[in-house]
Design an enzyme around this catalytic site. Structure first.
Site, PDB file in Angstrom:
ATOM      1  N   GLY A  35      39.199 -32.125  13.191  1.00  0.00           N
ATOM      2  CA  GLY A  35      39.859 -32.033  14.489  1.00  0.00           C
ATOM      3  C   GLY A  35      41.315 -32.461  14.487  1.00  0.00           C
ATOM      4  O   GLY A  35      41.914 -32.640  15.548  1.00  0.00           O
ATOM      5  N   ASN A  89      30.168 -25.420  14.458  1.00  0.00           N
ATOM      6  CA  ASN A  89      29.635 -26.602  15.141  1.00  0.00           C
ATOM      7  C   ASN A  89      30.342 -26.686  16.484  1.00  0.00           C
ATOM      8  O   ASN A  89      31.487 -27.110  16.563  1.00  0.00           O
ATOM      9  CB  ASN A  89      29.925 -27.840  14.270  1.00  0.00           C
ATOM     10  CG  ASN A  89      29.560 -29.138  14.964  1.00  0.00           C
ATOM     11  OD1 ASN A  89      28.936 -29.136  16.022  1.00  0.00           O
ATOM     12  ND2 ASN A  89      29.971 -30.250  14.373  1.00  0.00           N
ATOM     13  N   TRP A  90      29.635 -26.255  17.521  1.00  0.00           N
ATOM     14  CA  TRP A  90      30.279 -26.190  18.834  1.00  0.00           C
ATOM     15  C   TRP A  90      30.459 -27.570  19.457  1.00  0.00           C
ATOM     16  O   TRP A  90      31.144 -27.709  20.462  1.00  0.00           O
ATOM     17  CB  TRP A  90      29.458 -25.299  19.780  1.00  0.00           C
ATOM     18  CG  TRP A  90      29.404 -23.855  19.386  1.00  0.00           C
ATOM     19  CD1 TRP A  90      29.971 -23.276  18.273  1.00  0.00           C
ATOM     20  CD2 TRP A  90      28.753 -22.794  20.098  1.00  0.00           C
ATOM     21  NE1 TRP A  90      29.712 -21.929  18.260  1.00  0.00           N
ATOM     22  CE2 TRP A  90      28.955 -21.599  19.359  1.00  0.00           C
ATOM     23  CE3 TRP A  90      28.005 -22.719  21.279  1.00  0.00           C
ATOM     24  CZ2 TRP A  90      28.447 -20.370  19.781  1.00  0.00           C
ATOM     25  CZ3 TRP A  90      27.489 -21.500  21.694  1.00  0.00           C
ATOM     26  CH2 TRP A  90      27.718 -20.334  20.945  1.00  0.00           C
ATOM     27  N   LYS A  91      29.840 -28.580  18.885  1.00  0.00           N
ATOM     28  CA  LYS A  91      29.919 -29.950  19.433  1.00  0.00           C
ATOM     29  C   LYS A  91      29.518 -29.918  20.915  1.00  0.00           C
ATOM     30  O   LYS A  91      28.690 -29.110  21.303  1.00  0.00           O
ATOM     31  CB  LYS A  91      31.307 -30.543  19.184  1.00  0.00           C
ATOM     32  CG  LYS A  91      31.684 -30.433  17.699  1.00  0.00           C
ATOM     33  CD  LYS A  91      32.857 -31.273  17.290  1.00  0.00           C
ATOM     34  CE  LYS A  91      33.129 -31.052  15.803  1.00  0.00           C
ATOM     35  NZ  LYS A  91      34.192 -31.916  15.283  1.00  0.00           N
ATOM     36  N   GLU A  98      30.590 -37.692  13.318  1.00  0.00           N
ATOM     37  CA  GLU A  98      30.646 -38.171  14.707  1.00  0.00           C
ATOM     38  C   GLU A  98      29.351 -38.874  15.083  1.00  0.00           C
ATOM     39  O   GLU A  98      29.343 -39.848  15.831  1.00  0.00           O
ATOM     40  CB  GLU A  98      30.954 -36.996  15.649  1.00  0.00           C
ATOM     41  CG  GLU A  98      32.423 -36.606  15.563  1.00  0.00           C
ATOM     42  CD  GLU A  98      32.719 -35.143  15.842  1.00  0.00           C
ATOM     43  OE1 GLU A  98      31.883 -34.449  16.454  1.00  0.00           O
ATOM     44  OE2 GLU A  98      33.806 -34.681  15.428  1.00  0.00           O
ATOM     45  N   GLU A 139      32.888 -33.166   4.568  1.00  0.00           N
ATOM     46  CA  GLU A 139      33.859 -33.194   5.657  1.00  0.00           C
ATOM     47  C   GLU A 139      34.628 -34.515   5.650  1.00  0.00           C
ATOM     48  O   GLU A 139      34.143 -35.514   6.193  1.00  0.00           O
ATOM     49  CB  GLU A 139      33.141 -33.063   7.004  1.00  0.00           C
ATOM     50  CG  GLU A 139      32.395 -31.761   7.188  1.00  0.00           C
ATOM     51  CD  GLU A 139      32.225 -31.440   8.671  1.00  0.00           C
ATOM     52  OE1 GLU A 139      32.662 -30.356   9.067  1.00  0.00           O
ATOM     53  OE2 GLU A 139      31.693 -32.272   9.420  1.00  0.00           O
ATOM     54  N   HIS A 149      26.321 -35.684  10.834  1.00  0.00           N
ATOM     55  CA  HIS A 149      27.740 -35.412  11.063  1.00  0.00           C
ATOM     56  C   HIS A 149      28.466 -36.745  11.260  1.00  0.00           C
ATOM     57  O   HIS A 149      27.907 -37.687  11.822  1.00  0.00           O
ATOM     58  CB  HIS A 149      27.907 -34.526  12.301  1.00  0.00           C
ATOM     59  CG  HIS A 149      29.305 -34.046  12.488  1.00  0.00           C
ATOM     60  ND1 HIS A 149      30.275 -34.818  13.076  1.00  0.00           N
ATOM     61  CD2 HIS A 149      29.907 -32.891  12.129  1.00  0.00           C
ATOM     62  CE1 HIS A 149      31.420 -34.145  13.084  1.00  0.00           C
ATOM     63  NE2 HIS A 149      31.223 -32.973  12.519  1.00  0.00           N
ATOM     64  N   SER A 200      39.172 -28.979  10.002  1.00  0.00           N
ATOM     65  CA  SER A 200      40.344 -28.159  10.336  1.00  0.00           C
ATOM     66  C   SER A 200      40.397 -26.841   9.566  1.00  0.00           C
ATOM     67  O   SER A 200      41.484 -26.365   9.209  1.00  0.00           O
ATOM     68  CB  SER A 200      41.638 -28.957  10.149  1.00  0.00           C
ATOM     69  OG  SER A 200      41.649 -30.071  11.032  1.00  0.00           O
ATOM     70  N   GLY A 213      34.554 -26.734  13.481  1.00  0.00           N
ATOM     71  CA  GLY A 213      34.493 -27.174  14.867  1.00  0.00           C
ATOM     72  C   GLY A 213      35.396 -26.322  15.747  1.00  0.00           C
ATOM     73  O   GLY A 213      34.997 -25.270  16.242  1.00  0.00           O
ATOM     74  N   GLY A 214      36.648 -26.754  15.900  1.00  0.00           N
ATOM     75  CA  GLY A 214      37.580 -26.109  16.830  1.00  0.00           C
ATOM     76  C   GLY A 214      37.635 -24.592  16.733  1.00  0.00           C
ATOM     77  O   GLY A 214      37.526 -23.893  17.747  1.00  0.00           O
TER      78      GLY A 214
END
Ligand code: PGA
Length: 252
Positions: free
Chosen positions: A175, A9-11, A99, A169, A97, A215, A236-237
């Site tokens: 993150g 997930n590149w956000k 967010e 999640e 998600h 994470s 993500g990261g």
């Protein structure tokens, strides 16, 4: 039996040119592997460039979006429809998600409509669920996650649900560098599976892929993926660096 699925997930990161370079970098390191479904989910505007790179390199990497509207078209300023995604070769879509739920007001009802619409259009929804730290500390994880799964699939027939992926999640792990322990992650992924079994049946639940997200990194992926109820990761990261994401896909 359940093919592992590692999704990045590149956000809101990377330009189209940077996105194309990232997918090329990933492919260099994972070319030829087909034991794991690898998926990248760039921002909408990066999708054409990433799709072109995937096609040019004949990569077996899935392409996903990070959100969509449930309608095919209409007066929905700023939104993107499932037919538009399909036209670009998108095959997956992250829905609900945390967010989007926390920062953009997504509701369980909206998530339910989006999951149904994604499946109607032949897209694989990756439906997200997960509790906040406060909810975990208050002992509400089971209630929150069960409720999100039940709402997400509310009144969706069996054949539609079977094509979905669910990502557990925990919000406190996203993150933060503080992933859930493999045992805790596995416990809630198992709860997700049991909930699906209650909504439908054991066969469907046994076949459904449940990812853990929060994470996930090269240092914890192997242990997480060794757990019986964890069938993949939503990342993500660590999905923004080709060597790291490739290492996740090559978990052992
Ligand atoms: P993270 O994000 O891997 O950076 O924790 C996961 C996600 O939000 O899907």
């Amino acid at each position: 039996m359940r093919k592992p699925i590692i999704a990045g997930n590149w956000k809101m990161n990377l330009t189209p040119v940077e996105g194309a370079a990232l997918v090329e970098g990933i492919w260099k390191e994972i070319a030829g592997q087909d034991a794991v479904e690898a998926v990248v989910c760039p921002p909408f505007v990066d999708i054409p460039a990433v799709a072109a790179a995937i096609e040019k390199g004949s990569m077996s990497i899935g392409l996903g979006a990070q959100n969509m509207h449930w309608s095919e078209s209409g007066a929905f300023t700023g939104e993107v429809s499932p037919t538009m995604l399909l036209a670009l070769g998108v095959g997956y879509v992250i829905i609900g998600h945390s967010e989007r739920r926390q920062l953009f007001g997504e509701t369980d009802q909206g998530v339910n409509r989006k999951v149904g619409s994604a499946i109607d259009h032949g897209l694989v929804p990756i439906m997200c669920c997960g509790e906040t730290l406060k909810q975990r500390e208050a002992g509400q994880t089971e209630d929150v996650v069960t409720n999100q799964v039940k709402c997400g699939f509310f009144e969706l027939p069996r054949d539609k649900a079977a094509a979905s992926v669910i990502a557990y999640e925990p919000i406190w792990a996203i993150g933060t560098g503080k992933a859930a322990t493999p045992a805790d992650a596995d416990e809630v992924c198992g709860l997700v599976r049991r909930t699906v079994g209650e909504l439908y049946d054991d066969d469907l639940a046994e076949g459904m892929r449940v990812q853990y997200g929060g994470s996930v990194s090269p240092s914890n992926v192997d242990e997480l993926m060794s757990m019986p109820n964890i069938d993949g990761a939503l990342v993500g990261g660590a999905s923004l660096k080709a060597p790291d994401f490739a290492r996740l896909v090559k978990f052992s």
